[in-house]
Design a protein around this motif. Structure first.
Motif, PDB file in Angstrom:
ATOM      1  N   ALA A   1      64.715  28.491  33.234  1.00 11.24           N
ATOM      2  CA  ALA A   1      64.369  29.619  34.108  1.00 11.24           C
ATOM      3  C   ALA A   1      65.631  30.282  34.635  1.00 11.24           C
ATOM      4  N   ILE A   2      66.601  29.468  35.037  1.00 12.81           N
ATOM      5  CA  ILE A   2      67.867  29.997  35.537  1.00 12.81           C
ATOM      6  C   ILE A   2      68.540  30.829  34.438  1.00 12.81           C
ATOM      7  N   ASP A   3      68.543  30.294  33.228  1.00 16.15           N
ATOM      8  CA  ASP A   3      69.166  31.000  32.105  1.00 16.15           C
ATOM      9  C   ASP A   3      68.469  32.322  31.807  1.00 16.15           C
ATOM     10  N   HIS A   4      67.125  32.291  31.830  1.00 15.97           N
ATOM     11  CA  HIS A   4      66.351  33.517  31.585  1.00 15.97           C
ATOM     12  C   HIS A   4      66.681  34.584  32.620  1.00 15.97           C
ATOM     13  N   ALA A   5      66.666  34.184  33.875  1.00 13.06           N
ATOM     14  CA  ALA A   5      66.914  35.139  34.957  1.00 13.06           C
ATOM     15  C   ALA A   5      68.322  35.718  34.824  1.00 13.06           C
ATOM     16  N   ARG A   6      69.262  34.859  34.500  1.00 14.76           N
ATOM     17  CA  ARG A   6      70.644  35.319  34.344  1.00 14.76           C
ATOM     18  C   ARG A   6      70.774  36.299  33.195  1.00 14.76           C
ATOM     19  N   ALA A   7      70.133  35.949  32.065  1.00 15.54           N
ATOM     20  CA  ALA A   7      70.211  36.814  30.887  1.00 15.54           C
ATOM     21  C   ALA A   7      69.638  38.195  31.200  1.00 15.54           C
ATOM     22  N   ALA A   8      68.638  38.214  32.073  1.00 15.51           N
ATOM     23  CA  ALA A   8      68.010  39.486  32.424  1.00 15.51           C
ATOM     24  C   ALA A   8      68.739  40.185  33.573  1.00 15.51           C
ATOM     25  N   GLY A   9      69.715  39.491  34.140  1.00 16.56           N
ATOM     26  CA  GLY A   9      70.462  40.062  35.255  1.00 16.56           C
ATOM     27  C   GLY A   9      69.601  40.182  36.511  1.00 16.56           C
ATOM     28  N   THR A  10      68.627  39.310  36.643  1.00 14.81           N
ATOM     29  CA  THR A  10      67.699  39.371  37.777  1.00 14.81           C
ATOM     30  C   THR A  10      68.137  38.396  38.871  1.00 14.81           C
ATOM     31  N   PRO A  11      68.214  38.846  40.114  1.00 13.54           N
ATOM     32  CA  PRO A  11      68.582  37.935  41.201  1.00 13.54           C
ATOM     33  C   PRO A  11      67.596  36.778  41.318  1.00 13.54           C
ATOM     34  N   ILE A  12      68.146  35.629  41.738  1.00 15.49           N
ATOM     35  CA  ILE A  12      67.347  34.405  41.843  1.00 15.49           C
ATOM     36  C   ILE A  12      67.209  34.002  43.305  1.00 15.49           C
ATOM     37  N   ILE A  13      66.006  33.576  43.677  1.00 11.56           N
ATOM     38  CA  ILE A  13      65.793  32.922  44.970  1.00 11.56           C
ATOM     39  C   ILE A  13      65.207  31.549  44.646  1.00 11.56           C
ATOM     40  N   ILE A  14      65.733  30.512  45.299  1.00 16.42           N
ATOM     41  CA  ILE A  14      65.210  29.171  45.046  1.00 16.42           C
ATOM     42  C   ILE A  14      64.168  28.817  46.113  1.00 16.42           C
ATOM     43  N   ALA A  15      62.994  28.391  45.658  1.00 19.86           N
ATOM     44  CA  ALA A  15      61.986  27.869  46.580  1.00 19.86           C
ATOM     45  C   ALA A  15      61.936  26.357  46.369  1.00 19.86           C
ATOM     46  N   MET A  16      62.464  25.635  47.341  1.00 18.40           N
ATOM     47  CA  MET A  16      62.439  24.175  47.225  1.00 18.40           C
ATOM     48  C   MET A  16      61.083  23.704  47.736  1.00 18.40           C
ATOM     49  N   ASN A  17      60.250  23.333  46.781  1.00 23.05           N
ATOM     50  CA  ASN A  17      58.836  23.070  47.102  1.00 23.05           C
ATOM     51  C   ASN A  17      58.531  21.582  47.357  1.00 23.05           C
ATOM     52  N   LYS A  18      57.335  21.360  47.827  1.00 21.59           N
ATOM     53  CA  LYS A  18      56.802  20.022  48.128  1.00 21.59           C
ATOM     54  C   LYS A  18      57.555  19.355  49.274  1.00 21.59           C
ATOM     55  N   MET A  19      58.020  20.185  50.232  1.00 26.86           N
ATOM     56  CA  MET A  19      58.775  19.644  51.352  1.00 26.86           C
ATOM     57  C   MET A  19      57.921  18.797  52.289  1.00 26.86           C
ATOM     58  N   ASP A  20      56.595  18.854  52.103  1.00 28.00           N
ATOM     59  CA  ASP A  20      55.706  18.018  52.925  1.00 28.00           C
ATOM     60  C   ASP A  20      55.754  16.549  52.503  1.00 28.00           C
ATOM     61  N   LYS A  21      56.259  16.295  51.329  1.00 26.40           N
ATOM     62  CA  LYS A  21      56.275  14.911  50.820  1.00 26.40           C
ATOM     63  C   LYS A  21      57.378  14.090  51.487  1.00 26.40           C
ATOM     64  N   ASP A  22      57.191  12.781  51.519  1.00 26.12           N
ATOM     65  CA  ASP A  22      58.246  11.976  52.146  1.00 26.12           C
ATOM     66  C   ASP A  22      59.214  11.383  51.117  1.00 26.12           C
ATOM     67  N   THR A  23      59.076  11.835  49.884  1.00 33.14           N
ATOM     68  CA  THR A  23      59.984  11.340  48.843  1.00 33.14           C
ATOM     69  C   THR A  23      61.004  12.407  48.433  1.00 33.14           C
ATOM     70  N   THR A  24      61.150  13.439  49.272  1.00 36.40           N
ATOM     71  CA  THR A  24      62.058  14.539  48.912  1.00 36.40           C
ATOM     72  C   THR A  24      63.522  14.137  49.064  1.00 36.40           C
ATOM     73  N   ASP A  25      64.349  14.821  48.301  1.00 38.11           N
ATOM     74  CA  ASP A  25      65.788  14.579  48.393  1.00 38.11           C
ATOM     75  C   ASP A  25      66.534  15.911  48.246  1.00 38.11           C
ATOM     76  N   PRO A  26      66.504  16.735  49.300  1.00 39.00           N
ATOM     77  CA  PRO A  26      67.084  18.079  49.227  1.00 39.00           C
ATOM     78  C   PRO A  26      68.558  18.112  48.809  1.00 39.00           C
ATOM     79  N   GLU A  27      69.339  17.180  49.310  1.00 39.43           N
ATOM     80  CA  GLU A  27      70.769  17.182  48.979  1.00 39.43           C
ATOM     81  C   GLU A  27      70.983  17.020  47.469  1.00 39.43           C
ATOM     82  N   ARG A  28      70.168  16.167  46.889  1.00 33.06           N
ATOM     83  CA  ARG A  28      70.259  15.951  45.452  1.00 33.06           C
ATOM     84  C   ARG A  28      69.958  17.247  44.699  1.00 33.06           C
ATOM     85  N   VAL A  29      68.928  17.972  45.176  1.00 34.39           N
ATOM     86  CA  VAL A  29      68.545  19.229  44.529  1.00 34.39           C
ATOM     87  C   VAL A  29      69.698  20.239  44.605  1.00 34.39           C
ATOM     88  N   LEU A  30      70.301  20.331  45.807  1.00 37.48           N
ATOM     89  CA  LEU A  30      71.421  21.260  45.986  1.00 37.48           C
ATOM     90  C   LEU A  30      72.558  20.911  45.033  1.00 37.48           C
TER      91      LEU A  30
END
Ligand code: GTP
Ligand code: MG
Length: 370
Positions: free
Chosen positions: A171-200
């Motif tokens: 998805a990142i590659d597609h958006a880049r190839a199209a020159g389209t700005p990207i916004i990241i939605a870090m989903n499932k934040m309600d779960k207790d198994t999340t690891d945001p730092e890892r995602v970043l």
């Protein structure tokens, strides 16, 4: 005869300019993308790429139509952003689209029945946002391969408990190839198994440095389950859109892209269109891909009958004789004779392409079996 600019030729064939230049080099022509080559040379390049040579008189027909349509367009105004949601399987694309719609569309709105028309728009405090709700790369790529850039902003959903996965990268590659700005939605934040730092961290490996880390890609933490962060996500999209200063002429003949189409037993061809310029009205004569017809009825995504739709607004129309391919451009024309000529020409061209592909396959099979 007339010449053509190298980059225009590449765009018309939907191939990279680099490839066209390479092919010209093989013929001994040293050119740059802005250079003009003559028709004979262009024909050779087109042949090399497996397209049929289309004589100027035919493309001229399309150009005339385009020009006639554009002529009457005016009154340039800010238009809503068109957003596509992409991301890895199961990361919550559909849930997010559903939640946004559910949150923003007032329940029981004037007796409307929610319909799937391939896109919907919502009102926010900062303005309207249109979502293409055929998530996934297939739709995005289909449009792009036909040269129809329908998306302004790509929201990439990454599940906070799973991180960057193969389709996230794609998805990142597609958006880049199209020159389209990207916004990241870090989903499932309600779960207790999340690891945001890892995602970043994983995002930074793909050179996506989010605002949390001082970079310039916006990241919003959301939960498609609880609705947490949805308003912030919408606000972030609007801010991005404001930066992009998206505008379009509101007046005049409509132009845009087919997002979906199908044949309905009772109603005939049903096509979902996204208006990009001008205003589409009931009764307009629409040329979409290889088909043309008068807009008999027009509805929004809530099944409400509407009489007109301006830039970035998705609608469903009845009145075409057949279902045009998703990603095809559409255009309102005033001259029925011209519409028929162009439609006939496109049908003939498609048929030729198909035949050529079949011949090529036959040849390839022959060689493979030798
Ligand atoms: P594909 O269309 O198969 O690629 O998946 P998708 O990205 O559309 O994901 P979908 O919305 O179908 O969600 C996948 C699963 O994750 C479903 O079981 C959802 O209920 C669940 N899910 C989605 N968002 C959230 C969330 O924010 N929190 C939790 N706990 N579960 C979620
Ligand atoms: Mg889904």
């Amino acid at each position: 005869g007339e010449g053509i600019v190298v980059s225009d030729l590449a765009q018309k064939m939907a191939v990279k300019v680099r490839e066209v230049i390479k092919s010209l080099m093989k013929m001994g022509e040293m050119v740059r993308e802005g250079d003009i080559i003559d028709q004979t040379t262009a024909a050779l390049v087109i042949e090399e790429f497996g397209h049929n040579f289309i004589a100027v008189s035919d493309t001229q027909l399309e150009d005339d139509l385009q020009e006639a349509a554009t002529e009457k367009q005016g009154n340039v105004q800010t238009r809503p952003p068109v957003v596509t949601i992409m991301g890895h399987v199961d990361h919550g694309k559909t849930s997010l689209l559903d939640k946004i719609r559910e949150t923003k569309v007032a329940s029981g709105e004037a007796g409307g029945i929610t319909q799937h028309i391939g896109a919907y728009h919502v009102g926010t405090d900062r303005g309207v946002i249109t979502f293409l709700d055929t998530p996934g790369h297939a739709a995005f790529t289909a449009m792009r391969s036909r040269g129809a850039q329908a998306t302004d902003i790509v929201v990439i959903v990454v599940a906070a408990d799973d991180g960057v996965m193969p389709q996230t990268e794609e998805a990142i590659d597609h958006a880049r190839a199209a020159g389209t700005p990207i916004i990241i939605a870090m989903n499932k934040m309600d779960k207790d198994t999340t690891d945001p730092e890892r995602v970043l961290n994983e995002l930074s490996v793909k050179e996506i440095i989010t605002d949390a880390w001082g970079g310039d890609t916006s990241l919003v933490k959301v939960s498609a389950k609880t609705g947490m962060g949805i308003d912030e996500l919408l606000e972030t999209i609007s801010i991005q859109a404001e930066i992009m200063e998206l505008t379009a002429p509101v007046d005049g003949a409509a132009q845009g892209v087919v997002i979906e189409s199908r044949l309905d037993k009772g109603r005939g061809a049903v096509a979902s269109l996204l208006v990009k310029k001008g205003t589409l009205k009931q009764g307009d004569l629409v040329l979409a891909g290889e088909f043309y017809g008068k807009v008999r009825a027009m509805t929004d995504e809530n099944g409400e009958r509407i009489k007109s739709a301006g830039p970035s607004i998705p609608v469903e129309i009845l009145g075409l004789p057949d279902a045009p391919m998703a990603g095809s451009e559409f255009l309102v024309v005033s001259d029925e004779k011209k519409a028929r000529e162009v439609a006939d020409f496109r049908i003939a061209r498609e048929r030729e392409r198909l035949l050529e592909r079949q011949n090529k396959m036959r040849l390839e099979n022959m060689f493979a079996n030798m």
